[in-house]
Design a protein around this motif. Structure first.
Motif, mmCIF file in Angstrom:
data_model
loop_
_atom_site.group_PDB
_atom_site.id
_atom_site.type_symbol
_atom_site.label_atom_id
_atom_site.label_comp_id
_atom_site.label_asym_id
_atom_site.label_seq_id
_atom_site.Cartn_x
_atom_site.Cartn_y
_atom_site.Cartn_z
ATOM 1 N N GLU A 1 0.726 -1.364 0.015
ATOM 2 C CA GLU A 1 0.070 0.077 -0.513
ATOM 3 C C GLU A 1 0.848 1.314 0.009
ATOM 4 N N THR A 2 1.945 1.110 0.534
ATOM 5 C CA THR A 2 3.077 2.003 0.734
ATOM 6 C C THR A 2 4.289 2.225 -0.211
ATOM 7 N N LEU A 3 4.888 3.675 -0.990
ATOM 8 C CA LEU A 3 6.256 3.231 -0.836
ATOM 9 C C LEU A 3 7.115 4.387 0.204
ATOM 10 N N THR A 4 7.692 4.262 0.528
ATOM 11 C CA THR A 4 8.789 4.684 2.081
ATOM 12 C C THR A 4 9.885 5.284 0.908
ATOM 13 N N ILE A 5 10.038 6.619 0.265
ATOM 14 C CA ILE A 5 11.249 7.371 -0.340
ATOM 15 C C ILE A 5 12.002 7.436 0.924
ATOM 16 N N VAL A 6 13.731 6.568 0.429
ATOM 17 C CA VAL A 6 14.548 6.958 1.595
ATOM 18 C C VAL A 6 15.709 7.903 0.964
ATOM 19 N N SER A 7 16.232 8.869 2.092
ATOM 20 C CA SER A 7 16.454 9.885 0.724
ATOM 21 C C SER A 7 17.320 10.471 2.440
ATOM 22 N N ASP A 8 18.723 11.125 2.041
ATOM 23 C CA ASP A 8 19.765 11.623 3.678
ATOM 24 C C ASP A 8 18.755 12.101 4.082
ATOM 25 N N ASP A 9 17.790 12.835 3.897
ATOM 26 C CA ASP A 9 16.819 13.745 4.264
ATOM 27 C C ASP A 9 16.575 13.300 5.370
ATOM 28 N N GLY A 10 15.827 12.336 4.860
ATOM 29 C CA GLY A 10 15.235 10.960 6.041
ATOM 30 C C GLY A 10 14.636 9.911 5.381
ATOM 31 N N GLU A 11 13.530 10.352 6.151
ATOM 32 C CA GLU A 11 12.047 8.846 4.906
ATOM 33 C C GLU A 11 10.911 9.546 4.897
ATOM 34 N N HIS B 1 6.999 8.582 3.410
ATOM 35 C CA HIS B 1 5.686 7.910 3.069
ATOM 36 C C HIS B 1 4.688 8.020 1.833
ATOM 37 N N VAL B 2 4.580 7.560 1.009
ATOM 38 C CA VAL B 2 3.291 8.230 0.269
ATOM 39 C C VAL B 2 2.789 6.613 -0.158
ATOM 40 N N PRO B 3 1.209 7.123 -0.159
ATOM 41 C CA PRO B 3 1.170 5.896 -1.194
ATOM 42 C C PRO B 3 0.448 5.254 -2.297
ATOM 43 N N LEU B 4 1.048 4.342 -2.196
ATOM 44 C CA LEU B 4 1.428 3.755 -3.190
ATOM 45 C C LEU B 4 1.068 4.129 -5.419
ATOM 46 N N SER B 5 -0.279 4.090 -4.630
ATOM 47 C CA SER B 5 -0.727 4.128 -6.018
ATOM 48 C C SER B 5 -0.760 5.715 -6.134
ATOM 49 N N GLU B 6 -0.319 6.597 -5.401
ATOM 50 C CA GLU B 6 -0.071 8.180 -5.887
ATOM 51 C C GLU B 6 1.702 7.968 -6.419
ATOM 52 N N ALA B 7 2.068 7.133 -5.702
ATOM 53 C CA ALA B 7 3.408 6.939 -6.367
ATOM 54 C C ALA B 7 3.824 6.911 -7.635
ATOM 55 N N ARG B 8 2.887 5.733 -8.218
ATOM 56 C CA ARG B 8 3.167 5.501 -9.500
ATOM 57 C C ARG B 8 3.052 7.023 -10.575
ATOM 58 N N SER B 9 2.440 8.267 -10.406
ATOM 59 C CA SER B 9 2.753 9.475 -10.937
ATOM 60 C C SER B 9 3.825 10.081 -11.112
ATOM 61 N N PHE B 10 5.010 9.730 -9.663
ATOM 62 C CA PHE B 10 6.102 10.075 -9.547
ATOM 63 C C PHE B 10 7.193 10.169 -10.979
ATOM 64 N N ILE B 11 7.561 11.815 -10.955
ATOM 65 C CA ILE B 11 8.573 11.744 -12.184
ATOM 66 C C ILE B 11 9.857 11.600 -11.615
ATOM 67 N N LEU B 12 10.489 10.768 -11.567
ATOM 68 C CA LEU B 12 12.151 11.036 -11.480
ATOM 69 C C LEU B 12 13.354 11.727 -12.001
ATOM 70 N N GLY B 13 13.277 13.343 -11.332
ATOM 71 C CA GLY B 13 14.002 13.801 -12.389
ATOM 72 C C GLY B 13 16.230 13.796 -12.442
ATOM 73 N N PHE B 14 16.368 13.568 -13.297
ATOM 74 C CA PHE B 14 18.125 13.177 -13.034
ATOM 75 C C PHE B 14 19.051 13.731 -13.990
ATOM 76 N N SER B 15 18.189 15.361 -14.718
ATOM 77 C CA SER B 15 19.313 15.842 -15.362
ATOM 78 C C SER B 15 18.716 17.408 -14.861
ATOM 79 N N LEU B 16 19.479 18.645 -14.908
ATOM 80 C CA LEU B 16 19.362 19.952 -14.827
ATOM 81 C C LEU B 16 21.211 20.093 -15.892
ATOM 82 N N LYS B 17 19.463 20.753 -16.424
ATOM 83 C CA LYS B 17 20.432 21.895 -17.496
ATOM 84 C C LYS B 17 21.443 20.750 -18.418
ATOM 85 N N GLY B 18 21.519 20.339 -18.573
ATOM 86 C CA GLY B 18 22.155 18.764 -19.510
ATOM 87 C C GLY B 18 23.060 18.029 -18.386
#
Length: 165
Positions: A104-114, A116-133
């Motif tokens: 039911e839940t997706l936990t995002i683990v980062s250096d700043d903590g965790e 928790h987001v509903p899995l249904s909402e996580a399906r719409s996430f966009i992962l940014g991987f590049s900034l100005k090339g």
């Protein structure tokens, strides 16, 4: 290995993500315009049909002659890749992990903590991987944006893993 992110937990498969190769992925989206436009659900078959139709129309109109516009289009694409800000949808990766029906839940683990987001909402996430090339070296390897853009000015940064619970 610090740029590798895993998706694990209550899923059939554990997935390893390498944001360094996403620049070549056709699923990438331009983050400069993504949240500014109306992003309706895209039907992949419909998009494929439209692109094939466009190509077919070009063949009929221009024939077998190599038009100079194709050269400039390729150059423009290359420039865009080298200077653009890009992200990729998380949904295909979650589908490949095959979360259990009880998840039911997706936990995002980062250096700043965790977070928790509903899995249904996580399906719409966009992962940014590049900034100005450039890859996100300082506060990356990815930034997590909610699909509706509510955190586009302050994404979740320094992401290390995703855990399906």
């Amino acid at each position: 290995m610090e740029n590798i992110i895993s998706i694990s937990g209550n899923a059939k498969y554990s997935i390893t993500l390498d944001p360094g190769v996403w620049i070549f992925d056709d699923r990438r989206v331009d983050l400069d315009s993504f949240f500014n436009t109306n992003t309706a659900q895209v039907d992949e078959l419909d998009e494929y049909t439209k692109s094939i139709s466009k190509h077919w129309d070009r063949e009929i109109m221009e024939g077998a002659v190599f038009p100079p516009t194709l050269k400039t289009e390729k150059k423009f694409e290359k420039e865009k890749v080298l200077t653009g800000t890009f992200g990729i949808p998380l949904k295909p990766f979650l589908q490949n992990a095959e979360p259990d029906k009880s998840a039911e839940t997706l936990t995002i683990v980062s250096d700043d903590g965790e977070e928790h987001v509903p899995l249904s909402e996580a399906r719409s996430f966009i992962l940014g991987f590049s900034l100005k090339g450039k890859p996100l070296r300082e506060d990356g390897p990815v930034h997590v944006y909610f699909g509706d853009g509510r955190n586009k000015d302050n994404p979740i940064k320094r992401v290390r893993a995703f855990i399906i619970k």
